[in-house]
Design a protein around this motif. Structure first.
Motif: not given
Length: 76
Positions: A17-40
């Motif tokens: 659960v900690k890994l999942i939470r940290e992953g979400f927090e990292q993605i949400l704070s990364d302004v460069s993460f977008g639709p292309e990265e998510y689709e990949g």
């Protein structure tokens, strides 16, 4: 501090659960993460960055806060 999660993650270990939470927090704070990265990562398309960020925030709230309903990606 004990990690807390909503009902969808109750059966998983605290470390997972900690890994999942940290992953979400990292993605949400990364302004460069977008639709292309998510689709990949998921093969799920989003029309734009704003729609993706709303979806991810809603999923985070569902998994780790008090949102009662799971967010669905566009077209589902």
């Amino acid at each position: 501090m004990q990690e807390t999660s909503g009902p969808p993650l109750l059966s998983y270990s605290d470390s997972y659960v900690k890994l999942i939470r940290e992953g979400f927090e990292q993605i949400l704070s990364d302004v460069s993460f977008g639709p292309e990265e998510y689709e990949g990562l998921t093969d799920i398309e989003f029309p734009d960055r704003g729609t993706l960020r709303i979806y991810l925030k809603n999923m985070y709230d569902y998994l780790f806060s008090d949102a009662s309903e799971q967010s669905m990606p566009p077209g589902c």
